[in-house]
Design an enzyme around this catalytic site. Structure first.
Site, PDB file in Angstrom:
ATOM      1  N   ARG A 116       7.688  -9.014   2.678  1.00 43.34           N
ATOM      2  CA  ARG A 116       7.145  -7.640   2.634  1.00 43.34           C
ATOM      3  C   ARG A 116       8.234  -6.594   2.891  1.00 43.34           C
ATOM      4  O   ARG A 116       8.247  -5.532   2.276  1.00 43.34           O
ATOM      5  CB  ARG A 116       6.028  -7.498   3.651  1.00 43.34           C
ATOM      6  CG  ARG A 116       4.841  -8.398   3.346  1.00 43.34           C
ATOM      7  CD  ARG A 116       3.565  -7.626   3.440  1.00 43.34           C
ATOM      8  NE  ARG A 116       2.431  -8.394   3.005  1.00 43.34           N
ATOM      9  CZ  ARG A 116       1.259  -8.419   3.633  1.00 43.34           C
ATOM     10  NH1 ARG A 116       1.094  -7.718   4.723  1.00 43.34           N
ATOM     11  NH2 ARG A 116       0.266  -9.112   3.148  1.00 43.34           N
ATOM     12  N   ASP A 127      -6.987   6.988   9.847  1.00 37.56           N
ATOM     13  CA  ASP A 127      -6.160   5.800   9.616  1.00 37.56           C
ATOM     14  C   ASP A 127      -4.727   6.197   9.953  1.00 37.56           C
ATOM     15  O   ASP A 127      -4.365   7.382   9.891  1.00 37.56           O
ATOM     16  CB  ASP A 127      -6.256   5.349   8.151  1.00 37.56           C
ATOM     17  CG  ASP A 127      -5.779   3.913   7.954  1.00 37.56           C
ATOM     18  OD1 ASP A 127      -6.625   3.013   7.827  1.00 37.56           O
ATOM     19  OD2 ASP A 127      -4.547   3.687   7.930  1.00 37.56           O
TER      20      ASP A 127
HETATM   21  C1  SAM Z   1      -7.914  -4.169   6.506  1.00 36.60           C
HETATM   22  S1  SAM Z   1      -8.011  -2.411   6.607  1.00 36.60           S
HETATM   23  C2  SAM Z   1      -9.656  -2.223   7.250  1.00 36.60           C
HETATM   24  C3  SAM Z   1     -10.430  -1.107   6.558  1.00 36.60           C
HETATM   25  C4  SAM Z   1     -11.898  -0.973   6.984  1.00 36.60           C
HETATM   26  N1  SAM Z   1     -12.020  -0.692   8.384  1.00 36.60           N
HETATM   27  C5  SAM Z   1     -12.687  -2.199   6.613  1.00 36.60           C
HETATM   28  O1  SAM Z   1     -13.011  -2.985   7.490  1.00 36.60           O
HETATM   29  O2  SAM Z   1     -12.962  -2.388   5.424  1.00 36.60           O
HETATM   30  C6  SAM Z   1      -6.993  -2.085   8.032  1.00 36.60           C
HETATM   31  C7  SAM Z   1      -6.583  -0.628   8.149  1.00 36.60           C
HETATM   32  O3  SAM Z   1      -6.085  -0.426   9.472  1.00 36.60           O
HETATM   33  C8  SAM Z   1      -5.049   0.533   9.398  1.00 36.60           C
HETATM   34  N2  SAM Z   1      -4.242   0.420  10.621  1.00 36.60           N
HETATM   35  C9  SAM Z   1      -3.340  -0.541  10.966  1.00 36.60           C
HETATM   36  N3  SAM Z   1      -2.821  -0.283  12.178  1.00 36.60           N
HETATM   37  C10 SAM Z   1      -3.391   0.859  12.621  1.00 36.60           C
HETATM   38  C11 SAM Z   1      -3.256   1.640  13.797  1.00 36.60           C
HETATM   39  N4  SAM Z   1      -2.403   1.295  14.773  1.00 36.60           N
HETATM   40  N5  SAM Z   1      -4.007   2.757  13.914  1.00 36.60           N
HETATM   41  C12 SAM Z   1      -4.878   3.117  12.930  1.00 36.60           C
HETATM   42  N6  SAM Z   1      -5.048   2.423  11.784  1.00 36.60           N
HETATM   43  C13 SAM Z   1      -4.316   1.306  11.635  1.00 36.60           C
HETATM   44  C14 SAM Z   1      -4.303   0.177   8.130  1.00 36.60           C
HETATM   45  O4  SAM Z   1      -3.540   1.268   7.651  1.00 36.60           O
HETATM   46  C15 SAM Z   1      -5.459  -0.223   7.203  1.00 36.60           C
HETATM   47  O5  SAM Z   1      -5.876   0.859   6.402  1.00 36.60           O
END
Ligand code: SAM
Length: 291
Positions: free
Chosen positions: A46, A155
């Site tokens: 990545r 996010d």
């Molecule tokens: C797999 S997606 C989940 C999206 C949605 N909540 C769902 O369950 O369908 C994970 C998201 O978490 C965000 N993310 C990762 N680390 C984070 C952090 N420290 N604070 C806020 N968002 C974060 C990523 O950018 C990503 O958009």
């Protein structure tokens, strides 16, 4: 995801164990991310793209760059590379059933009586979770946009928040939205695309927020969706996150978490099961939020 060719490539490219550990320590201290040694090949594949994009020669140089002042945007690129944005409309549909059945009757009453209703999609990715909440709310409370009802959607990734705010998706994603909802709250938007209509967009405030940094708002929230993000965090960070989220819930409010996540630590003691992977804050437990 750990494949032998990746492993060979990471070793051949000189991504040393020491460099991996340094990177893992930075990801942990800045974002609470947990990177096990077994993820080294994945991290290599990545991050190789980031090294190319920044024209940096080797992981030591990349690590040095990351710790320089003014590299906040690169840190966000790092977190983007180490997590996924996978999401969909009405993902884990039982949660929207719980929202509708367990919370909306009471929230509708509150809003109609002039009260305040707040819901939070706390790792909203490209917005499908927040729009699924909005459609559920509008279905139960059609006049929601004229009342004191707001959905906060945040996010860490600024690019994904921009996409969420735009609310425009590929037609393939329409299948996730119930037919009646599609007709009411989406419209065609160019070839093979659709978008959410203003009524749904207007309920939501989008913003950037790192869940692992202090939050610039008080709450309290009636419902918090924090799904499929805690899996990336180490246990201590997860426990701190559950505690902080629970403090922002009002009494009897509901926390929704991802299917492979578990609430642990002090928060577990003040939550009771509301449905599948959803938890109600027990009466008598204090909320630190205020209007
Ligand atoms: C797999 S997606 C989940 C999206 C949605 N909540 C769902 O369950 O369908 C994970 C998201 O978490 C965000 N993310 C990762 N680390 C984070 C952090 N420290 N604070 C806020 N968002 C974060 C990523 O950018 C990503 O958009």
């Amino acid at each position: 995801m750990t494949t032998a060719p990746d492993k060979v490539a990471s070793e051949a490219a000189g991504f040393s164990d020491a460099e991996f550990r340094q990177l893992a320590a930075l990801a942990r201290s800045e974002f609470g991310l947990s990177l096990a040694e077994s993820k080294k090949p994945l991290v290599f594949s990545r991050l190789s793209k980031r090294l190319k994009a920044r024209n940096v020669d080797g992981f030591s140089a990349y690590l040095k760059l990351l710790t320089q002042p003014g590299e906040d945007a690169e840190k966000l690129e790092l977190i983007s590379a180490l997590t996924t944005n996978v999401t969909s409309f009405f993902r884990e549909s039982h949660h929207f059933h719980t929202l509708r059945e367990e919370l909306m009757p009471e929230l509708s009453k509150t809003a109609r009586a002039g009260g305040r209703v707040r819901l939070w999609s706390s790792a909203c990715s490209s917005g499908q979770e927040a729009y699924s909440i909005a459609m559920t709310v509008l279905d139960c409370l059609p006049e929601a946009s004229k009342l004191n009802v707001r959905i906060l959607a945040t996010d860490i990734d600024p690019a994904i928040v921009r996409r969420a705010r735009e609310g425009r998706y590929h037609a393939d994603e329409l299948a996730g939205i119930p037919e009646g909802f599609r007709r009411k709250w989406t419209r065609a938007s160019g070839p093979d695309h659709f978008e959410m209509i203003e009524e749904a967009k207007d309920l939501i405030t989008f913003g950037e927020l790192n869940l692992i940094s202090p939050w610039p708002f008080h709450g309290p929230f009636d419902a918090i969706f924090c799904r499929n993000v805690a899996i990336y965090f180490d246990q201590e960070t997860q426990q701190g996150l559950w505690k902080a989220l629970t403090e922002k819930l009002r009494q009897e409010g509901i926390l929704f978490i991802g299917h492979s996540e578990r609430v642990s630590g002090p928060a577990a003691g003040i939550l009771s099961t509301a449905g599948v992977t959803s938890y109600r804050k027990c009466q008598g437990a204090a909320a630190t939020g205020k209007n």
